[in-house]
Scaffold this active site. Structure first.
Site: not given
Ligand code: NVA
Ligand code: CP
Length: 293
Positions: A251, A211, A279, A98, A128, A125
């Protein structure tokens, strides 16, 4: 193979993966299908669902997962990404990354001798969307030919929706303020209908999703974003504009009072809790796909 974006899989592979995830969910059993396999997780940003679902998935499949916060690695002291990738991949069977920048995952995967999985980057992502596809399938069946409405920021999660729309054959309509639309040149390459009118995106939609307005890494734009996106909120009333049997997904994490009204997650059309739990099953299915065969 690596799983950096949804398009690394074909439509047939995604369909198979979702069906397998459904089966794993029904069985909900411990197995030793990945006995002796080791998954490394390297995260530059916070995570609840992604980290835990991969760790639990490995444990339930008889394998082992270990989480490496980036600052605890020599990478945090300046060891190169390429050297880190060579070394970690020489001792593990797969790695979930990540990162702040998608390019980091691309560079890492170019030197990795084992599959690299994108656990979220600034671009996409894909893990997801696998869970979202499973959740839609469980509730409304085939997504091909359906209309999906994304309300809010065209972000990493939405980018993976766009890839899914091309692969799986559904329409994606994004309602967001014009100043946050991608450039015209980019829009021309996307299979997305952009609009500033929420009702246009919602009309005839079978799936409504959103989101946060401020994704991780975008904190500097917080004030501007909160102002611009103010009207792009999903509420039970807005959901009435979609199809009668439409479901709502998010998500998570969510900010009640921003992209959703405080009551939206508990609305009867919301499937967010099973979406989050899903998930685990798509991660199991993905790991089996990448590691078993
Ligand atoms: N768009 C959000 C998704 C988190 C799972 C982010 O990147 O923070
Ligand atoms: N939806 C998602 O990826 O959540 P986290 O950031 O908690 O992993």
């Amino acid at each position: 193979m690596h799983f950096l974006n949804l398009k690394d899989l074909s439509k047939g592979q995604i369909t198979e993966l979702i069906q397998k995830a459904k089966k794993l969910k029904e069985e909900n059993q411990y197995s030793e299908k990945l006995k002796g396999k080791f998954l490394g997780l390297i995260f530059e940003k916070a995570s609840t669902r992604t980290r835990i679902s991969f760790e639990v998935a490995m444990a339930q499949l008889g394998g082992i997962a270990s989480f490496f916060p980036i600052d605890d690695l020599q990478l945090g002291r300046g060891e190169s990404l390429e050297d880190t990738s060579r070394v970690i991949s020489s001792m593990t069977n797969a790695i979930v990354l990540r990162t702040l920048e998608h390019e980091t995952i691309e560079r890492f995967s170019a030197f990795s001798s084992v599959p690299v999985i994108n656990g979220l980057s600034d671009l996409s992502h894909p893990c997801q969307i696998l869970a979202d596809l499973l959740t839609f399938d469980e509730n409304n069946g085939e997504i091909e030919g359906q209309k999906v409405a994304w309300i809010g920021d065209f972000n990493n999660v939405c980018y993976s929706y766009e890839e899914a729309s091309k692969l799986m054959g559904f329409e994606l309509h994004v309602a967001s303020p014009k100043e946050f639309w991608p450039s015209e040149e980019t829009r021309n390459k996307l299979s997305v209908t952009f609009t500033e009118e929420i009702d246009k995106a919602l009309s005839n939609s079978s799936l409504v999703t959103t989101d946060v307005w401020v994704s991780m890494g975008k904190e500097k734009e917080k004030d501007e974003r909160e102002k611009s996106f103010k009207e792009f909120k999903v509420t039970p009333k807005i959901m009435d504009l979609a199809k009668k049997d439409a479901i709502f997904l998010h998500c998570l994490p969510a900010i009640r009072g921003q992209e959703i009204s405080p009551d939206m997650l508990e609305d009867e059309r919301s499937r967010v809790w099973s979406q989050a739990r899903n998930r685990l099953f798509v991660q199991k299915s993905l790991l089996l796909h990448l590691l078993k065969d």
